[in-house]
Design an enzyme around this catalytic site. Sequence first.
Site, PDB file in Angstrom:
ATOM      1  CG  PHE A 129     -10.797  38.787  -7.979  1.00  0.00           C
ATOM      2  CD1 PHE A 129     -10.230  39.744  -7.149  1.00  0.00           C
ATOM      3  CD2 PHE A 129     -11.437  37.704  -7.396  1.00  0.00           C
ATOM      4  CE1 PHE A 129     -10.304  39.625  -5.762  1.00  0.00           C
ATOM      5  CE2 PHE A 129     -11.515  37.581  -6.012  1.00  0.00           C
ATOM      6  CZ  PHE A 129     -10.941  38.545  -5.207  1.00  0.00           C
ATOM      7  CG  ASP A 214      -9.753  31.817 -11.188  1.00  0.00           C
ATOM      8  OD1 ASP A 214     -10.731  31.120 -10.838  1.00  0.00           O
ATOM      9  OD2 ASP A 214      -9.319  32.769 -10.507  1.00  0.00           O
ATOM     10  CE  LYS A 243     -16.860  33.822  -6.084  1.00  0.00           C
ATOM     11  NZ  LYS A 243     -15.627  34.314  -6.698  1.00  0.00           N
TER      12      LYS A 243
HETATM   13  C1  LIG Z   1     -14.253  34.567  -6.134  1.00  0.00           C
HETATM   14  C2  LIG Z   1     -13.098  34.281  -6.997  1.00  0.00           C
HETATM   15  C3  LIG Z   1     -11.862  33.900  -6.457  1.00  0.00           C
HETATM   16  C4  LIG Z   1     -11.592  33.886  -4.966  1.00  0.00           C
HETATM   17  O1  LIG Z   1     -12.384  33.003  -4.284  1.00  0.00           O
HETATM   18  P1  LIG Z   1     -12.449  33.074  -2.671  1.00  0.00           P
HETATM   19  O2  LIG Z   1     -13.289  31.886  -2.311  1.00  0.00           O
HETATM   20  O3  LIG Z   1     -13.043  34.380  -2.306  1.00  0.00           O
HETATM   21  O4  LIG Z   1     -11.065  32.945  -2.181  1.00  0.00           O
HETATM   22  C5  LIG Z   1     -10.849  33.572  -7.327  1.00  0.00           C
HETATM   23  N1  LIG Z   1     -11.032  33.624  -8.659  1.00  0.00           N
HETATM   24  C6  LIG Z   1     -12.198  33.975  -9.210  1.00  0.00           C
HETATM   25  C7  LIG Z   1     -12.341  33.996 -10.685  1.00  0.00           C
HETATM   26  C8  LIG Z   1     -13.267  34.338  -8.394  1.00  0.00           C
HETATM   27  O5  LIG Z   1     -14.420  34.725  -8.950  1.00  0.00           O
END
Ligand SMILES: *Cc1c(COP(=O)(O)O)cnc(C)c1O
Length: 401
Positions: A129, A214, A243
Amino acid sequence: MASHLLPTYIRADLAFERGEGAWLTATNGERYLDFGSGVAVNALGHAHPRLVAAITDQAQKVWHVSNLFQIPQAERLAARLCEASFADKVFFANSGAEALECVIKTARKYHAVSGHPEKFRIITFEGAFHGRTLATLAAGGQKKYLEGFGPVVEGFDQVPFGDLDAVKAAIGANTAAILIEPIMGEGGVRVVPNQFLKALRELCDRHGLLLAYDEVQTGMGRTGELFAYQRTGAAPDIMGLAKGLGGGFPIGACLATAEAAKGMTAGTHGSTFGGNPLGTAVGNAVLDVLLSPGFLDNVRKTSLLLKQRLAEVKDKYPTVISEIRGEGLLLGLQAVVPNGDLVAEFRNEKLLAIAAGDNVVRLLPPLIVGEAEVAEAVGMIDRACARIARTRAASAKEAVA
Ligand SMILES: *Cc1c(COP(=O)(O)O)cnc(C)c1O
């Protein structure tokens, strides 16, 4: 009353009025132990005095000025993130998806300015994700999220999770980078083995590719290291953060080595809000706390305690929980029952947790959580599991009779 919010979320019938530390108070006065942290965002819990002071202080001075001027708070946060990581350069955005957009653009631009504009494809992993923008959705490759939104952004090659041969086979003349979460968060708290990340690092070095992590969910102390990659022995060239970075204030960041960032020159990228004084002042305050002596040691200690106690609960209720996984305070309970049932039963105990893929329930307590709260949460989890186990046993008996 019909909601005027676009109904893209299934929301629990619960609203919160205030929070303190790991606790939230609902509008009906009930108190909840927050082991979801707004999906790993409230790294320091609610209303942390340092964050309240930082945002109040900055709010009385200047909130926003645009990136057409020097922003000392952003300079300082960028310098500190680089000092604490592999990186030399930082771009600030407002969310995880935007951070990842910058990761993707940086990787592509690197090859373009190196004389290889044909190298734009990025290898990603099934179950990943990376966000909800059109490009990050394409990177994540999940059909349920892509459907109905028109042509999928070109340039992403997905391979099965943990399949090194598939990665090797996917590398071609157009490959620019490999993008991976060191621990898959939304995908079900699946930990990528260090050996695998090291193998990716070697592949990238051998083929002149960039390795991008990521760390939107795993970064900012969540795993007990400031960044999850720091325990793996395989540093990336580019990394996305968000986050926990603002502790609840929306801020994201793309970190890169000077070499990887060499294409990102004046005018190549931008963000109106990204890196403004208010957001980066809060980011600095979050870092103050995370980097204070002993803080991350304590996260690791708390993690160990929580993991041990959860393992006991798992052994006690094998018809409810089959596995405990994760690092630091990014922990997953793989459920035998539907994970949504477990989340709902936890909520009945006044414990907030968050569902993830692979039928997992995520526990993401704020990093400031203490032993007493861990004990309290484990008690709630135990009672919730006991109730589910009893119900299941009773209905199994009925089926036999
Ligand atoms: C939450 C998340 C995202 C997206 O972040 P948003 O602030 O919702 O755009 C991308 N990568 C990872 C691994 C995430 O947990």
